[in-house]
Motif scaffolding. Sequence first.
Motif, PDB file in Angstrom:
ATOM      1  N   PHE A  93      52.992 -17.526  26.988  1.00 17.30           N
ATOM      2  CA  PHE A  93      52.771 -18.454  25.845  1.00 17.30           C
ATOM      3  C   PHE A  93      52.124 -19.744  26.383  1.00 17.30           C
ATOM      4  O   PHE A  93      51.402 -20.484  25.833  1.00 17.30           O
ATOM      5  N   GLY A  94      52.208 -19.840  27.995  1.00 20.98           N
ATOM      6  CA  GLY A  94      51.728 -21.080  28.390  1.00 20.98           C
ATOM      7  C   GLY A  94      52.609 -22.169  28.416  1.00 20.98           C
ATOM      8  O   GLY A  94      52.338 -23.253  28.676  1.00 20.98           O
ATOM      9  N   VAL A  95      53.933 -22.073  27.731  1.00 22.40           N
ATOM     10  CA  VAL A  95      54.935 -23.125  27.318  1.00 22.40           C
ATOM     11  C   VAL A  95      56.489 -22.588  27.456  1.00 22.40           C
ATOM     12  O   VAL A  95      56.663 -21.182  27.652  1.00 22.40           O
ATOM     13  N   THR A  96      57.150 -23.362  27.973  1.00 26.28           N
ATOM     14  CA  THR A  96      58.580 -22.821  27.854  1.00 26.28           C
ATOM     15  C   THR A  96      59.363 -23.749  26.693  1.00 26.28           C
ATOM     16  O   THR A  96      58.551 -24.212  26.072  1.00 26.28           O
ATOM     17  N   LEU A  97      60.485 -23.534  26.218  1.00 20.94           N
ATOM     18  CA  LEU A  97      60.963 -24.120  25.380  1.00 20.94           C
ATOM     19  C   LEU A  97      61.078 -25.759  25.538  1.00 20.94           C
ATOM     20  O   LEU A  97      60.783 -26.464  24.647  1.00 20.94           O
ATOM     21  N   GLY A  98      61.236 -26.166  26.645  1.00 23.07           N
ATOM     22  CA  GLY A  98      61.210 -27.523  27.124  1.00 23.07           C
ATOM     23  C   GLY A  98      59.806 -28.216  27.095  1.00 23.07           C
ATOM     24  O   GLY A  98      59.537 -29.350  26.264  1.00 23.07           O
ATOM     25  N   ARG A 113      44.543 -21.445  30.032  1.00 23.25           N
ATOM     26  CA  ARG A 113      46.010 -20.901  29.871  1.00 23.25           C
ATOM     27  C   ARG A 113      46.124 -20.017  31.125  1.00 23.25           C
ATOM     28  O   ARG A 113      45.323 -19.122  31.345  1.00 23.25           O
ATOM     29  N   ILE A 114      47.293 -20.073  31.785  1.00 21.81           N
ATOM     30  CA  ILE A 114      47.605 -19.237  32.959  1.00 21.81           C
ATOM     31  C   ILE A 114      48.125 -17.739  32.831  1.00 21.81           C
ATOM     32  O   ILE A 114      48.387 -17.546  31.688  1.00 21.81           O
ATOM     33  N   GLY A 115      47.852 -17.026  33.578  1.00 21.27           N
ATOM     34  CA  GLY A 115      48.485 -15.695  33.430  1.00 21.27           C
ATOM     35  C   GLY A 115      49.591 -15.210  34.025  1.00 21.27           C
ATOM     36  O   GLY A 115      50.351 -16.333  34.731  1.00 21.27           O
ATOM     37  N   PHE A 116      50.130 -14.253  33.899  1.00 22.36           N
ATOM     38  CA  PHE A 116      51.371 -13.611  34.725  1.00 22.36           C
ATOM     39  C   PHE A 116      51.632 -13.901  36.090  1.00 22.36           C
ATOM     40  O   PHE A 116      52.678 -14.316  36.537  1.00 22.36           O
TER      41      PHE A 116
END
Length: 179
Positions: A93-98, A113-116
């Motif tokens: 997703f390119g994000v974390t919960l924070g 957006r970055i990949g895995f």
Amino acid sequence: MQHDNPYSAPTAPVDDAPQARLPIHTAGRWRRWFNWLVDTFALSVTWGLLAGASELAGVGGWWVWRDDLPFWMDYLLGIPVSLLYYTAMEGAFGVTLGKLCTGTCVVDEEGRRIGFGQALLRSLCREIPFNAFSVLMSDDRVIRGWHDSLARTYVVLRRPMAAQDVAPESAVPVASAQA
């Protein structure tokens, strides 16, 4: 009179001039600290869910066993959970919960957006001792920790902000004007 071949490939003029880079605004230290705080809470909840699942599966005494571990072993047990959380969230997703809470996301040096692969590298670099202090000691213009610079990523604002809300020195020209 020249007749055009209806089966020929279409042509268009190509502009080889270098495109201007679009500025993006990196997240400040306070946003990044809040990201860390929320993600640490999310990891604690994840540990709690793992403990609850082990109790439901009939593997009792998990909390007692974990509480008796020395600090270094408890830290080593947390690394796979942390790697899984950060790599899955940032890679997918390119994000974390924070980052969702603060309106930021992770992008590569071109603003994509970055990949895995990059997400895994960022996650591994988070385990470098004193990595958290690298954000505090980073350049005031571009807030970037070791896990950002080694993985060639930036944490940036997702939503456009009013010009008066963003300091011009926080703009980093990373995204190409080409779509």
